[in-house]
Design an enzyme around this catalytic site. Sequence first.
Site, PDB file in Angstrom:
ATOM      1  N   HIS A   1       0.844  -1.210   0.000  1.00  0.00           N
ATOM      2  CA  HIS A   1       0.000   0.000   0.000  1.00  0.00           C
ATOM      3  C   HIS A   1       0.879   1.261   0.000  1.00  0.00           C
ATOM      4  CE1 HIS A   1      -2.947  -2.762   2.293  1.00  0.00           C
ATOM      5  NE2 HIS A   1      -3.531  -2.524   1.138  1.00  0.00           N
TER       6      HIS A   1
ATOM      7  N   LYS B   1     -18.054  -7.048   6.509  1.00  0.00           N
ATOM      8  CA  LYS B   1     -16.788  -7.652   6.102  1.00  0.00           C
ATOM      9  C   LYS B   1     -15.976  -8.006   7.344  1.00  0.00           C
ATOM     10  CE  LYS B   1     -13.015  -7.078   2.873  1.00  0.00           C
ATOM     11  NZ  LYS B   1     -12.516  -6.399   1.689  1.00  0.00           N
TER      12      LYS B   1
ATOM     13  N   ARG C   1      -2.007  -6.514  -8.584  1.00  0.00           N
ATOM     14  CA  ARG C   1      -0.876  -7.442  -8.420  1.00  0.00           C
ATOM     15  C   ARG C   1      -0.930  -8.572  -9.430  1.00  0.00           C
ATOM     16  NH1 ARG C   1      -2.593  -7.965  -2.334  1.00  0.00           N
ATOM     17  NH2 ARG C   1      -4.474  -7.504  -3.523  1.00  0.00           N
TER      18      ARG C   1
ATOM     19  N   SER D   1      -2.507  -8.037   2.506  1.00  0.00           N
ATOM     20  CA  SER D   1      -2.899  -7.928   3.918  1.00  0.00           C
ATOM     21  C   SER D   1      -3.356  -9.283   4.439  1.00  0.00           C
ATOM     22  CB  SER D   1      -4.034  -6.918   4.085  1.00  0.00           C
ATOM     23  OG  SER D   1      -3.610  -5.634   3.737  1.00  0.00           O
TER      24      SER D   1
HETATM   25  P1  ADP Z   1      -9.642  -4.290  -0.386  1.00  0.00           P
HETATM   26  O1  ADP Z   1     -10.323  -5.105   0.673  1.00  0.00           O
HETATM   27  O2  ADP Z   1     -10.471  -3.135  -0.864  1.00  0.00           O
HETATM   28  O3  ADP Z   1      -9.055  -5.075  -1.521  1.00  0.00           O
HETATM   29  P2  ADP Z   1      -6.916  -3.884   0.524  1.00  0.00           P
HETATM   30  O4  ADP Z   1      -6.477  -3.082   1.699  1.00  0.00           O
HETATM   31  O5  ADP Z   1      -6.618  -5.336   0.521  1.00  0.00           O
HETATM   32  O6  ADP Z   1      -8.472  -3.580   0.391  1.00  0.00           O
HETATM   33  O7  ADP Z   1      -6.292  -3.258  -0.800  1.00  0.00           O
HETATM   34  C1  ADP Z   1      -6.479  -1.906  -1.134  1.00  0.00           C
HETATM   35  C2  ADP Z   1      -5.837  -1.648  -2.485  1.00  0.00           C
HETATM   36  O8  ADP Z   1      -4.431  -1.816  -2.386  1.00  0.00           O
HETATM   37  C3  ADP Z   1      -6.299  -2.617  -3.575  1.00  0.00           C
HETATM   38  O9  ADP Z   1      -6.383  -1.909  -4.813  1.00  0.00           O
HETATM   39  C4  ADP Z   1      -5.183  -3.622  -3.658  1.00  0.00           C
HETATM   40  O10 ADP Z   1      -5.085  -4.193  -4.952  1.00  0.00           O
HETATM   41  C5  ADP Z   1      -3.983  -2.723  -3.365  1.00  0.00           C
HETATM   42  N1  ADP Z   1      -2.886  -3.507  -2.831  1.00  0.00           N
HETATM   43  C6  ADP Z   1      -2.889  -4.330  -1.769  1.00  0.00           C
HETATM   44  N2  ADP Z   1      -1.678  -4.899  -1.585  1.00  0.00           N
HETATM   45  C7  ADP Z   1      -0.881  -4.415  -2.586  1.00  0.00           C
HETATM   46  C8  ADP Z   1       0.477  -4.650  -2.986  1.00  0.00           C
HETATM   47  N3  ADP Z   1       1.250  -5.506  -2.329  1.00  0.00           N
HETATM   48  N4  ADP Z   1       0.944  -3.979  -4.051  1.00  0.00           N
HETATM   49  C9  ADP Z   1       0.149  -3.128  -4.738  1.00  0.00           C
HETATM   50  N5  ADP Z   1      -1.152  -2.888  -4.433  1.00  0.00           N
HETATM   51  C10 ADP Z   1      -1.653  -3.521  -3.378  1.00  0.00           C
END
Ligand code: ADP
Length: 152
Positions: A18, A42, A91, A129
């Site tokens: 992030h 969620k 990703r 995450s």
């Molecule tokens: P959500 O539940 O909305 O997917 P996340 O917190 O998992 O929330 O992800 C938020 C955003 O960050 C999403 O667009 C996800 O693809 C992006 N994201 C998460 N991890 C990575 C990473 N390692 N590299 C690039 N983008 C990421």
Amino acid sequence: MRRIAVFPGSFDPVTKGHESIVNRALELFDELIIAIGDNPDKKTLFTPEQRLKWLKQVFGDYKKVKIEKYQSLTVNFCQLQKANYILRGLRTASDFDFERNISLMNKSLAPEIETVFLLALPEYSALSSSIVRDIYINKGNIKKFMPDKIKF
Ligand code: ADP
């Protein structure tokens, strides 16, 4: 026109993936609102308050960044914030399939809002995450996957 983007997500917890997306997106936008989607349906591991606290530790000093929580539809939150862009990271191909549907639905709900995707850097392409949560639940050390500014 000011370019205002919302970066919505669960951030459960925030990771170096992030952080990398935010740092790269700062070049593109005048203002970036990192927004925790607080969806009661969620299942999350960390409380919204904890997730907000970590985001503030990482991005609190960034002049262009605001950190918020929201419970509505993402496009409604964007309209409220006068944001014209949604920022998401990609990703894998499965991220793409998922994001494509959401992005098209958002476009149909709010045609004035564009979704902008940044490809994850190779070093963060396997970082999520959900994996960090698994490591945490199984008593592993998650420090190296989270931004260096996080205080445990
Ligand atoms: P959500 O539940 O909305 O997917 P996340 O917190 O998992 O929330 O992800 C938020 C955003 O960050 C999403 O667009 C996800 O693809 C992006 N994201 C998460 N991890 C990575 C990473 N390692 N590299 C690039 N983008 C990421």
